[in-house]
Design a protein around this motif. Structure first.
Motif, PDB file in Angstrom:
ATOM      1  N   GLY A  83       0.811  -1.207   0.000  1.00 13.17           N
ATOM      2  CA  GLY A  83       0.000   0.000   0.000  1.00 13.17           C
ATOM      3  C   GLY A  83       0.844   1.257   0.000  1.00 13.17           C
ATOM      4  N   VAL A  84       1.934   1.265   0.770  1.00 14.93           N
ATOM      5  CA  VAL A  84       2.822   2.422   0.798  1.00 14.93           C
ATOM      6  C   VAL A  84       3.440   2.651  -0.580  1.00 14.93           C
ATOM      7  CG1 VAL A  84       4.977   3.331   1.737  1.00 14.93           C
ATOM      8  CG2 VAL A  84       3.322   2.248   3.257  1.00 14.93           C
ATOM      9  N   TRP A  85       3.959   1.592  -1.180  1.00 11.86           N
ATOM     10  CA  TRP A  85       4.582   1.746  -2.499  1.00 11.86           C
ATOM     11  C   TRP A  85       3.552   2.102  -3.569  1.00 11.86           C
ATOM     12  CZ3 TRP A  85       9.223   3.018  -2.981  1.00 11.86           C
ATOM     13  CH2 TRP A  85      10.216   2.514  -2.151  1.00 11.86           C
ATOM     14  N   GLY A  86       2.315   1.714  -3.348  1.00 11.10           N
ATOM     15  CA  GLY A  86       1.279   2.093  -4.291  1.00 11.10           C
ATOM     16  C   GLY A  86       1.087   3.595  -4.376  1.00 11.10           C
ATOM     17  N   THR A  87       1.393   4.294  -3.284  1.00 10.52           N
ATOM     18  CA  THR A  87       1.298   5.758  -3.293  1.00 10.52           C
ATOM     19  C   THR A  87       2.614   6.419  -3.698  1.00 10.52           C
ATOM     20  OG1 THR A  87       1.886   5.941  -0.940  1.00 10.52           O
ATOM     21  CG2 THR A  87      -0.439   5.676  -1.478  1.00 10.52           C
ATOM     22  N   LEU A  88       3.741   5.740  -3.460  1.00 13.86           N
ATOM     23  CA  LEU A  88       5.048   6.336  -3.752  1.00 13.86           C
ATOM     24  C   LEU A  88       5.543   6.037  -5.163  1.00 13.86           C
ATOM     25  CD1 LEU A  88       6.934   5.583  -0.402  1.00 13.86           C
ATOM     26  CD2 LEU A  88       5.797   7.710  -1.083  1.00 13.86           C
ATOM     27  N   ASP A  89       5.272   4.824  -5.648  1.00 13.46           N
ATOM     28  CA  ASP A  89       5.777   4.403  -6.958  1.00 13.46           C
ATOM     29  C   ASP A  89       4.873   3.295  -7.474  1.00 13.46           C
ATOM     30  OD1 ASP A  89       7.205   3.708  -9.196  1.00 13.46           O
ATOM     31  OD2 ASP A  89       9.133   3.473  -8.180  1.00 13.46           O
ATOM     32  N   ALA A  90       3.673   3.691  -7.906  1.00 12.57           N
ATOM     33  CA  ALA A  90       2.647   2.709  -8.251  1.00 12.57           C
ATOM     34  C   ALA A  90       3.097   1.752  -9.347  1.00 12.57           C
ATOM     35  CB  ALA A  90       1.366   3.429  -8.678  1.00 12.57           C
ATOM     36  N   GLY A  91       3.894   2.241 -10.296  1.00 13.26           N
ATOM     37  CA  GLY A  91       4.305   1.401 -11.404  1.00 13.26           C
ATOM     38  C   GLY A  91       5.216   0.257 -11.018  1.00 13.26           C
ATOM     39  N   HIS A  92       5.911   0.396  -9.881  1.00 16.44           N
ATOM     40  CA  HIS A  92       6.850  -0.639  -9.447  1.00 16.44           C
ATOM     41  C   HIS A  92       6.506  -1.177  -8.056  1.00 16.44           C
ATOM     42  CE1 HIS A  92       9.387   1.892 -12.261  1.00 16.44           C
ATOM     43  NE2 HIS A  92       9.429   0.700 -12.828  1.00 16.44           N
ATOM     44  N   ALA A  93       5.282  -0.939  -7.608  1.00 20.60           N
ATOM     45  CA  ALA A  93       4.912  -1.272  -6.236  1.00 20.60           C
ATOM     46  C   ALA A  93       5.089  -2.752  -5.932  1.00 20.60           C
ATOM     47  CB  ALA A  93       3.471  -0.832  -5.958  1.00 20.60           C
ATOM     48  N   GLU A  94       4.669  -3.608  -6.845  1.00 27.78           N
ATOM     49  CA  GLU A  94       4.756  -5.048  -6.589  1.00 27.78           C
ATOM     50  C   GLU A  94       6.208  -5.486  -6.386  1.00 27.78           C
ATOM     51  OE1 GLU A  94       2.477  -7.359  -6.266  1.00 27.78           O
ATOM     52  OE2 GLU A  94       0.619  -6.413  -6.947  1.00 27.78           O
ATOM     53  N   GLU A  95       7.100  -5.021  -7.266  1.00 29.67           N
ATOM     54  CA  GLU A  95       8.496  -5.438  -7.168  1.00 29.67           C
ATOM     55  C   GLU A  95       9.166  -4.870  -5.923  1.00 29.67           C
ATOM     56  OE1 GLU A  95      12.727  -4.776  -9.482  1.00 29.67           O
ATOM     57  OE2 GLU A  95      10.898  -4.954 -10.696  1.00 29.67           O
ATOM     58  N   LEU A  96       8.891  -3.608  -5.608  1.00 35.38           N
ATOM     59  CA  LEU A  96       9.550  -2.987  -4.467  1.00 35.38           C
ATOM     60  C   LEU A  96       9.064  -3.591  -3.148  1.00 35.38           C
ATOM     61  CD1 LEU A  96       9.534   0.677  -5.782  1.00 35.38           C
ATOM     62  CD2 LEU A  96      11.540  -0.786  -5.451  1.00 35.38           C
ATOM     63  N   ALA A  97       7.780  -3.894  -3.053  1.00 37.66           N
ATOM     64  CA  ALA A  97       7.279  -4.551  -1.852  1.00 37.66           C
ATOM     65  C   ALA A  97       7.847  -5.966  -1.735  1.00 37.66           C
ATOM     66  CB  ALA A  97       5.753  -4.583  -1.860  1.00 37.66           C
ATOM     67  N   ALA A  98       7.979  -6.661  -2.871  1.00 31.89           N
ATOM     68  CA  ALA A  98       8.569  -8.001  -2.856  1.00 31.89           C
ATOM     69  C   ALA A  98      10.038  -7.942  -2.434  1.00 31.89           C
ATOM     70  CB  ALA A  98       8.434  -8.651  -4.230  1.00 31.89           C
ATOM     71  N   MET A  99      10.741  -6.885  -2.845  1.00 34.11           N
ATOM     72  CA  MET A  99      12.135  -6.711  -2.444  1.00 34.11           C
ATOM     73  C   MET A  99      12.233  -6.542  -0.932  1.00 34.11           C
ATOM     74  SD  MET A  99      14.713  -3.572  -3.345  1.00 34.11           S
ATOM     75  CE  MET A  99      13.729  -2.482  -2.292  1.00 34.11           C
TER      76      MET A  99
END
Length: 227
Positions: free
Chosen positions: A119-135
């Motif tokens: 959810g946080v990455w969805g607001t900060l970098d929606a295009g890469h949210a899945e990868e960044l949260a997985a990282m």
């Protein structure tokens, strides 16, 4: 036991190498990290210079065109045309025993934090949210890592991960800021083995909090990123 700046650099590099999955030793003590799993991450696809690198070494690193150049404690100005230079400060804890957190902080399964991070990455970098949260999930699952959180009605209101002694991914949900949750997380992190952290040099509020909890600035890291 008081730890050193050099130990913190070595610990941070080792933690990043472990998650990146591939690293190449270069001339002059530099290390190139590569992560096929997380290609969007600049930190996991970075060229680390040896501490104390001089401007010529920085120029040579930039010429290799990595995603990022990380220069711990550089010995001179760090700049390159077409690259943005950001500064982070490295803070070491003084080794004193932390006071009890003002609220309950729990050790949490990293997977339980994943939806909140997504959810946080969805607001900060929606295009890469899945990868960044997985990282971040992968970092939290690395050897010896501990995830800590303040839960409210079962949902994470604040959290961090302690990995290789580094207090990382410190986050307080915007609606819960100003209520001591960051201080609680920090104290629990120190009690859980955290002894150093990196902070943006211009984040005065965070630096004041860290200083009040026994962390002192010991050095700096320059991060060069292509514009």
């Amino acid at each position: 036991m008081t730890r050193t700046l050099a130990e913190s650099f070595a610990a941070r590099l080792a933690a990043d190498v472990a998650v990146a999955g591939a690293a190449e030793a270069l001339d002059g003590g530099a290390t190139q990290l590569r992560s096929a799993r997380f290609p969007v991450s600049r930190d996991l696809n970075a060229l680390w210079l040896a501490p104390g690198a001089r401007p010529p070494a920085v120029a040579a690193a930039v010429a290799r065109a990595p995603r990022r150049v990380i220069a711990p404690a550089p010995a001179g100005p760090v700049a390159a045309e077409g690259w943005r230079t950001d500064e982070q400060l490295v803070l070491l804890h003084d080794g004193s025993a932390p006071e009890a957190p003002p609220v309950v902080v729990e050790a949490l399964d990293p997977l339980a934090l994943h939806p909140a991070r997504l959810g946080v990455w969805g607001t900060l970098d929606a295009g890469h949210a899945e990868e960044l949260a997985a990282m971040q999930l992968a970092i939290s699952r690395s050897a010896g890592a501990r995830s800590l959180a303040v839960l409210e009605d079962g949902d994470p209101a604040a959290w961090c991960v302690v990995v290789g002694g580094c207090v990382d991914d410190v986050w307080v949900q915007p609606a819960r800021r100003g209520q001591g949750l960051g201080r609680a997380i920090l104290r629990a992190a120190v009690a859980g083995g955290g002894w150093y952290l990196w902070s943006d040099a211009d984040n005065a509020a965070a630096l004041a909090l860290y200083g009040s909890e026994g962390f002192a600035v010991a050095g700096r890291v320059a991060l060069l990123t292509p514009r």
